[in-house]
Design a protein around this motif. Structure first.
Motif, PDB file in Angstrom:
ATOM      1  N   SER A 144       0.669  -1.293   0.055  1.00  0.00           N
ATOM      2  CA  SER A 144      -0.125  -0.039  -0.092  1.00  0.00           C
ATOM      3  C   SER A 144       0.890   1.240   0.036  1.00  0.00           C
ATOM      4  O   SER A 144       0.272   2.289  -0.106  1.00  0.00           O
ATOM      5  N   LYS A 186      -3.274  -2.881   4.848  1.00  0.00           N
ATOM      6  CA  LYS A 186      -3.937  -1.697   4.232  1.00  0.00           C
ATOM      7  C   LYS A 186      -4.192  -1.995   2.811  1.00  0.00           C
ATOM      8  O   LYS A 186      -3.411  -2.439   1.981  1.00  0.00           O
ATOM      9  N   PRO A 187      -5.338  -1.185   2.177  1.00  0.00           N
ATOM     10  CA  PRO A 187      -5.436  -1.511   0.850  1.00  0.00           C
ATOM     11  C   PRO A 187      -4.653  -0.600   0.098  1.00  0.00           C
ATOM     12  O   PRO A 187      -4.283   0.491   0.598  1.00  0.00           O
ATOM     13  N   LEU A 223      -4.530   1.931  -2.868  1.00  0.00           N
ATOM     14  CA  LEU A 223      -5.367   3.046  -3.154  1.00  0.00           C
ATOM     15  C   LEU A 223      -4.672   3.915  -4.102  1.00  0.00           C
ATOM     16  O   LEU A 223      -3.374   4.009  -4.025  1.00  0.00           O
ATOM     17  N   PRO A 224      -5.161   4.750  -4.971  1.00  0.00           N
ATOM     18  CA  PRO A 224      -4.765   5.764  -5.803  1.00  0.00           C
ATOM     19  C   PRO A 224      -3.965   6.680  -4.760  1.00  0.00           C
ATOM     20  O   PRO A 224      -4.389   7.076  -3.926  1.00  0.00           O
TER      21      PRO A 224
END
Length: 245
Positions: free
Chosen positions: A73, A130-131, A133-134
């Motif tokens: 992430s 944690k994902p 993400l942009p």
């Protein structure tokens, strides 16, 4: 002009263009999450198939070996300096979050060969992963009262760019900058996929609280930047992000 030319020569020490003749082999490929993790690995000379010791490396920016570790992430980050214990390289990491991590070892052999090599590490039994993400284009960040503002200059893939950044304090006091690992600052950058690493060392700009960063971002996309420097003798690590056209 002379100062900018020197910056280009001196501070492109580590980049993804370095063709390593060294491999990194993890002694542990999985570890339990913790604030203090002892991670061991070996460095192997591809020509001789022999392990590299601290006697085989030369000091760069005050250390014989730099280790950069981050999760998928691009939120968890360590920049540390392993020591050789006679058989393995060992280092303490702070990795409380579960997930997949990339581990980069960067240095230079006594033969003058620079290397930047990576391996994978899985952290388990920690805080939730944690994902991914942009990142977006986020050119300011804070660490306590310390703020960094990166210039808004457009960045084009494959072309050298000079990005100034200014360090300030939110309480109105003046930052007191001092060298970190032999440089005004260290900037470590990677694309959103995490598979490439750029490690450059800005020079001091026209003011004592200004840095001059020269870098070449090889391909278009979003990049995470970690800017590290000493402010009042306290190490600051401030994450930013840029979009490369």
């Amino acid at each position: 002009m002379k100062q900018q030319f020197l910056a280009i020569l001196l501070f492109l020490t580590f980049s993804l263009t370095v063709q390593a003749q060294v491999q990194i082999d993890s002694v542990q490929s999985q570890l339990a999450a913790a604030q203090q993790i002892y991670y061991s690995f070996k460095l192997i000379d591809e020509k001789t198939s022999l392990p590299l010791t601290d006697q085989d490396l030369t000091e760069i920016h005050t250390k014989v070996l730099h280790l950069v570790v981050y999760d998928a992430s691009l939120n968890e980050f360590n920049h540390v300096h392993p020591t050789f214990n006679g058989s393995d390289w060992i280092v303490e990491l702070n990795l409380p979050v579960s997930g997949n991590y990339l581990v980069w070892a960067q240095g230079e052999t006594n033969r003058g060969t620079e290397f930047s090599v990576s391996t994978n590490l899985v952290i388990r039994d920690g805080e939730p992963e944690k994902p991914i993400l942009p990142l977006g284009d986020v050119r300011s960040g804070v660490d306590g009262v310390t703020r960094v503002e990166l210039s808004s200059k457009i960045i084009k893939a494959g072309k050298m760019v000079m990005l100034d950044f200014i360090v300030s304090h939110s309480d109105g006091t003046t930052p007191i900058m001092s060298p970190y690992l032999g440089a005004f600052a260290h900037v470590i950058a990677t694309q959103l996929n995490g598979n490439e690493l750029i490690h450059v060392h800005p020079m001091e700009g026209n003011d004592t609280n200004m840095g001059m960063l020269h870098a070449n971002f090889p391909s278009a996309g979003e990049y995470r930047l970690w800017i590290q420097f000493n402010d009042n003798n306290i190490l600051k690590t401030i994450p930013l992000s840029v979009v490369v056209n």
